[in-house]
Design a protein around this motif. Sequence first.
Motif, PDB file in Angstrom:
ATOM      1  N   HIS A  19       0.794  -1.089   0.014  1.00  0.00           N
ATOM      2  CA  HIS A  19       0.037   0.020  -0.004  1.00  0.00           C
ATOM      3  C   HIS A  19       0.915   1.289   0.027  1.00  0.00           C
ATOM      4  N   MET A  20       0.241   2.241  -0.426  1.00  0.00           N
ATOM      5  CA  MET A  20       1.205   3.581  -0.668  1.00  0.00           C
ATOM      6  C   MET A  20       2.059   4.045   0.438  1.00  0.00           C
ATOM      7  N   PHE A  68       0.121  -9.918  -6.494  1.00  0.00           N
ATOM      8  CA  PHE A  68      -1.346  -9.325  -6.287  1.00  0.00           C
ATOM      9  C   PHE A  68      -1.451  -7.983  -6.998  1.00  0.00           C
ATOM     10  N   TRP A  69      -0.223  -7.302  -6.842  1.00  0.00           N
ATOM     11  CA  TRP A  69      -0.427  -5.853  -7.238  1.00  0.00           C
ATOM     12  C   TRP A  69      -0.366  -5.825  -8.927  1.00  0.00           C
ATOM     13  N   ASP A  83      -7.196   4.074  -7.038  1.00  0.00           N
ATOM     14  CA  ASP A  83      -6.367   4.563  -8.429  1.00  0.00           C
ATOM     15  C   ASP A  83      -5.138   4.773  -7.719  1.00  0.00           C
ATOM     16  N   ALA A  84      -4.926   5.599  -6.852  1.00  0.00           N
ATOM     17  CA  ALA A  84      -3.464   5.853  -6.004  1.00  0.00           C
ATOM     18  C   ALA A  84      -2.742   4.784  -5.644  1.00  0.00           C
ATOM     19  N   LEU A  85      -3.359   3.762  -5.028  1.00  0.00           N
ATOM     20  CA  LEU A  85      -2.790   2.570  -4.533  1.00  0.00           C
ATOM     21  C   LEU A  85      -2.251   1.723  -5.793  1.00  0.00           C
ATOM     22  N   ARG A  86      -2.953   1.543  -6.755  1.00  0.00           N
ATOM     23  CA  ARG A  86      -2.561   1.125  -8.003  1.00  0.00           C
ATOM     24  C   ARG A  86      -1.382   1.335  -8.614  1.00  0.00           C
ATOM     25  N   ARG A 140       4.137   1.647  -9.849  1.00  0.00           N
ATOM     26  CA  ARG A 140       5.668   2.593 -10.093  1.00  0.00           C
ATOM     27  C   ARG A 140       6.773   1.962  -9.261  1.00  0.00           C
ATOM     28  N   PHE A 141       6.294   1.334  -8.063  1.00  0.00           N
ATOM     29  CA  PHE A 141       7.442   0.865  -7.258  1.00  0.00           C
ATOM     30  C   PHE A 141       7.919  -0.252  -7.739  1.00  0.00           C
ATOM     31  N   ALA A 142       7.070  -1.310  -8.253  1.00  0.00           N
ATOM     32  CA  ALA A 142       7.433  -2.334  -8.774  1.00  0.00           C
ATOM     33  C   ALA A 142       8.475  -2.466  -9.987  1.00  0.00           C
TER      34      ALA A 142
END
Length: 306
Positions: free
Chosen positions: A129-130, A160-161, A177-180, A185-187
Amino acid sequence: MSLEHTSHPAVAPAPDELVPSRYALRIGEIDVMVVSDGVLTLPGKMLGHNADQAVREAWLDYNFLPTDTLDWGLNVVVVRSGGKTILIDAGLGDDPNLNLPKAGQLAHRLKAAGIDLSSVTDVVLTHMHMDHIGMLLVDGVKEQLRPDLRIHVADAEVKFWTHPDFTHVSMPQGFPDALRAAAKRFAEDYRSNLRTFEEEYEVAPGVVVTRTGGHTPGHSVVRLASGDDRLMFAGDAVFAVGFEHPDWFNGFEHDPEEAARVRVRLLRELAASGELLVATHLPFPSIGHVAVEGDAFRWVPIFWDY
């Protein structure tokens, strides 16, 4: 546990640090520092969206909390063990247009605590989670991190993400949307740094991360053990209301029924062992014990040791 030998960097507080934002202790030979990233102002109903509104509001009122919105703590932990400096979770980072201006303080609070980002050898993520990965996405942060930084996260979480399911959550508009976007971007940005595990992994001596699932499929907790001392960082498995009402669903839980089962299991474990608990969204510094009370539990905060 004792603070006698805990290192306290001789760094003067920043001018805007009017309240404490870090708390240090030792678990045996392991140095632990809880650092506040700030607070998240969220709707009160997110603490138990499956509970009757009147009952939920009565609990909030009983605890002298507003019934419409309230501030959730946002805590991370820095651990030193076996020559490694380990950051457990990474805060919110920049406010992703969700009106969360009180959080995202981690980078400068780590600096104020004398912790240089280049000294961090490992990051452990309870989940993606962000508000647990955000600082890593702030402009300029990656350049300060070691090229060989190891980021430990459950394989189930990364998978999962790629196609996250928001069917069972109860979040304000804009959050999914922000979490997605943050997880994607992190991945992409840290793919080469990821060190995934299936169920459990020892990051450093006495520092073990274990997948629990529930909150997210790869949600994990971190257990610290040294000598006779024990501490669990429970991430988002436990919220403030979860002791008295462990069956209440949190709005950010992707599988709320499983999350409730995980919560009860962990709280029983903590009550039986007497070990310390730290959790992301308990009020700072969020350190305390768990006791059984009737069919539920009771949170017993520690007395601060100065």
